[in-house]
Scaffold this motif. Structure first.
Motif, PDB file in Angstrom:
ATOM      1  N   ASN A  77       0.829  -1.220   0.000  1.00 52.21           N
ATOM      2  CA  ASN A  77       0.000   0.000   0.000  1.00 52.21           C
ATOM      3  C   ASN A  77       0.859   1.264   0.000  1.00 52.21           C
ATOM      4  O   ASN A  77       0.532   2.245   0.679  1.00 52.21           O
ATOM      5  CB  ASN A  77      -0.943   0.027   1.218  1.00 52.21           C
ATOM      6  N   THR A  78       1.932   1.250  -0.759  1.00 54.48           N
ATOM      7  CA  THR A  78       2.891   2.351  -0.707  1.00 54.48           C
ATOM      8  C   THR A  78       3.282   2.816  -2.108  1.00 54.48           C
ATOM      9  O   THR A  78       3.474   1.992  -3.008  1.00 54.48           O
ATOM     10  CB  THR A  78       4.154   1.929   0.067  1.00 54.48           C
ATOM     11  N   VAL A  79       3.392   4.125  -2.236  1.00 53.81           N
ATOM     12  CA  VAL A  79       3.938   4.723  -3.447  1.00 53.81           C
ATOM     13  C   VAL A  79       5.206   5.471  -3.055  1.00 53.81           C
ATOM     14  O   VAL A  79       5.285   6.041  -1.964  1.00 53.81           O
ATOM     15  CB  VAL A  79       2.904   5.645  -4.129  1.00 53.81           C
ATOM     16  N   TYR A  80       6.189   5.439  -3.943  1.00 55.93           N
ATOM     17  CA  TYR A  80       7.496   6.022  -3.660  1.00 55.93           C
ATOM     18  C   TYR A  80       7.818   7.137  -4.649  1.00 55.93           C
ATOM     19  O   TYR A  80       7.337   7.145  -5.780  1.00 55.93           O
ATOM     20  CB  TYR A  80       8.581   4.958  -3.749  1.00 55.93           C
ATOM     21  N   LEU A  81       8.672   8.052  -4.203  1.00 56.46           N
ATOM     22  CA  LEU A  81       9.215   9.065  -5.096  1.00 56.46           C
ATOM     23  C   LEU A  81      10.721   9.125  -4.849  1.00 56.46           C
ATOM     24  O   LEU A  81      11.166   9.629  -3.811  1.00 56.46           O
ATOM     25  CB  LEU A  81       8.580  10.425  -4.857  1.00 56.46           C
ATOM     26  N   GLN A  82      11.471   8.598  -5.798  1.00 56.77           N
ATOM     27  CA  GLN A  82      12.934   8.673  -5.746  1.00 56.77           C
ATOM     28  C   GLN A  82      13.356   9.958  -6.436  1.00 56.77           C
ATOM     29  O   GLN A  82      13.046  10.158  -7.614  1.00 56.77           O
ATOM     30  CB  GLN A  82      13.561   7.468  -6.436  1.00 56.77           C
ATOM     31  N   MET A  83      14.063  10.799  -5.713  1.00 56.74           N
ATOM     32  CA  MET A  83      14.471  12.103  -6.239  1.00 56.74           C
ATOM     33  C   MET A  83      15.987  12.160  -6.282  1.00 56.74           C
ATOM     34  O   MET A  83      16.645  12.085  -5.239  1.00 56.74           O
ATOM     35  CB  MET A  83      13.910  13.225  -5.363  1.00 56.74           C
ATOM     36  N   ASN A  84      16.532  12.275  -7.472  1.00 59.63           N
ATOM     37  CA  ASN A  84      17.978  12.361  -7.673  1.00 59.63           C
ATOM     38  C   ASN A  84      18.348  13.712  -8.266  1.00 59.63           C
ATOM     39  O   ASN A  84      17.490  14.433  -8.786  1.00 59.63           O
ATOM     40  CB  ASN A  84      18.441  11.245  -8.606  1.00 59.63           C
ATOM     41  N   SER A  85      19.617  14.031  -8.200  1.00 59.87           N
ATOM     42  CA  SER A  85      20.118  15.289  -8.768  1.00 59.87           C
ATOM     43  C   SER A  85      19.263  16.470  -8.319  1.00 59.87           C
ATOM     44  O   SER A  85      18.848  17.315  -9.126  1.00 59.87           O
ATOM     45  CB  SER A  85      20.144  15.210 -10.297  1.00 59.87           C
ATOM     46  N   LEU A  86      19.022  16.543  -7.036  1.00 63.92           N
ATOM     47  CA  LEU A  86      18.128  17.569  -6.510  1.00 63.92           C
ATOM     48  C   LEU A  86      18.718  18.960  -6.681  1.00 63.92           C
ATOM     49  O   LEU A  86      19.938  19.157  -6.603  1.00 63.92           O
ATOM     50  CB  LEU A  86      17.820  17.295  -5.045  1.00 63.92           C
ATOM     51  N   LYS A  87      17.823  19.910  -6.904  1.00 67.00           N
ATOM     52  CA  LYS A  87      18.194  21.302  -7.105  1.00 67.00           C
ATOM     53  C   LYS A  87      17.518  22.165  -6.030  1.00 67.00           C
ATOM     54  O   LYS A  87      16.464  21.785  -5.508  1.00 67.00           O
ATOM     55  CB  LYS A  87      17.716  21.768  -8.478  1.00 67.00           C
ATOM     56  N   PRO A  88      18.062  23.335  -5.732  1.00 62.71           N
ATOM     57  CA  PRO A  88      17.404  24.214  -4.754  1.00 62.71           C
ATOM     58  C   PRO A  88      15.954  24.517  -5.121  1.00 62.71           C
ATOM     59  O   PRO A  88      15.108  24.663  -4.224  1.00 62.71           O
ATOM     60  CB  PRO A  88      18.274  25.463  -4.794  1.00 62.71           C
ATOM     61  N   GLU A  89      15.655  24.580  -6.399  1.00 60.95           N
ATOM     62  CA  GLU A  89      14.281  24.875  -6.817  1.00 60.95           C
ATOM     63  C   GLU A  89      13.320  23.715  -6.582  1.00 60.95           C
ATOM     64  O   GLU A  89      12.109  23.864  -6.767  1.00 60.95           O
ATOM     65  CB  GLU A  89      14.223  25.307  -8.284  1.00 60.95           C
ATOM     66  N   ASP A  90      13.833  22.568  -6.171  1.00 67.16           N
ATOM     67  CA  ASP A  90      12.966  21.450  -5.783  1.00 67.16           C
ATOM     68  C   ASP A  90      12.470  21.587  -4.351  1.00 67.16           C
ATOM     69  O   ASP A  90      11.639  20.792  -3.898  1.00 67.16           O
ATOM     70  CB  ASP A  90      13.709  20.117  -5.917  1.00 67.16           C
ATOM     71  N   THR A  91      12.988  22.569  -3.634  1.00 68.48           N
ATOM     72  CA  THR A  91      12.570  22.792  -2.256  1.00 68.48           C
ATOM     73  C   THR A  91      11.077  23.089  -2.197  1.00 68.48           C
ATOM     74  O   THR A  91      10.575  23.982  -2.886  1.00 68.48           O
ATOM     75  CB  THR A  91      13.345  23.965  -1.635  1.00 68.48           C
ATOM     76  N   ALA A  92      10.354  22.304  -1.385  1.00 66.95           N
ATOM     77  CA  ALA A  92       8.897  22.433  -1.294  1.00 66.95           C
ATOM     78  C   ALA A  92       8.378  21.440  -0.276  1.00 66.95           C
ATOM     79  O   ALA A  92       9.120  20.559   0.181  1.00 66.95           O
ATOM     80  CB  ALA A  92       8.241  22.161  -2.649  1.00 66.95           C
TER      81      ALA A  92
END
Length: 124
Positions: A77-92
């Motif tokens: 019952n889980t969904v994932y979000l793998q976030m790579n190469s993060l940028k400052p504009e991804d801040t949220a």
């Protein structure tokens, strides 16, 4: 009814990675179209990515394509979000969302269920 709980947010340097999780209550998780949205201060909530019931179709916003990956495990019952190469504009604050049906929709108002959100901060 479904309740969503996100986890995995935090502070990371630019170029780093984070993995968010969203776990749902209820026995019908596999029949919900799942998505991730995000919202920065002073901005509207924006679509990030979405996935169909069995993961055969996936959609990404242009701003995250090639860096973020959505996946789901219906046995957990889980969904994932793998976030790579993060940028400052991804801040949220990142929100998990669910809706009935099995077709693409990027409009926040069309989603019936929301998690409480998890903060992601990317430092430069």
């Amino acid at each position: 009814q479904v309740q969503l709980v996100e986890s995995g947010g935090g502070l990371v340097q630019a170029g780093g990675s984070l993995r968010l999780s969203c776990t749902a209550s209820g026995r019908t998780f596999s029949r919900y179209f799942m998505a991730w949205f995000r919202q920065s201060p002073g901005k509207e909530r924006e679509f990030v990515t979405a996935i169909t019931w069995n993961g055969d179709r996936i959609y990404y916003a242009d701003s995250v394509k090639g860096r973020f990956t959505i996946s789901r495990d219906n046995t957990k019952n889980t969904v994932y979000l793998q976030m790579n190469s993060l940028k400052p504009e991804d801040t949220a604050v990142y929100y998990c969302a669910a809706r009935g049906g099995n077709y693409y929709n990027s409009v926040a108002g069309e989603y019936n269920y929301w998690g409480q959100g998890t903060q992601v901060t990317v430092s430069s």
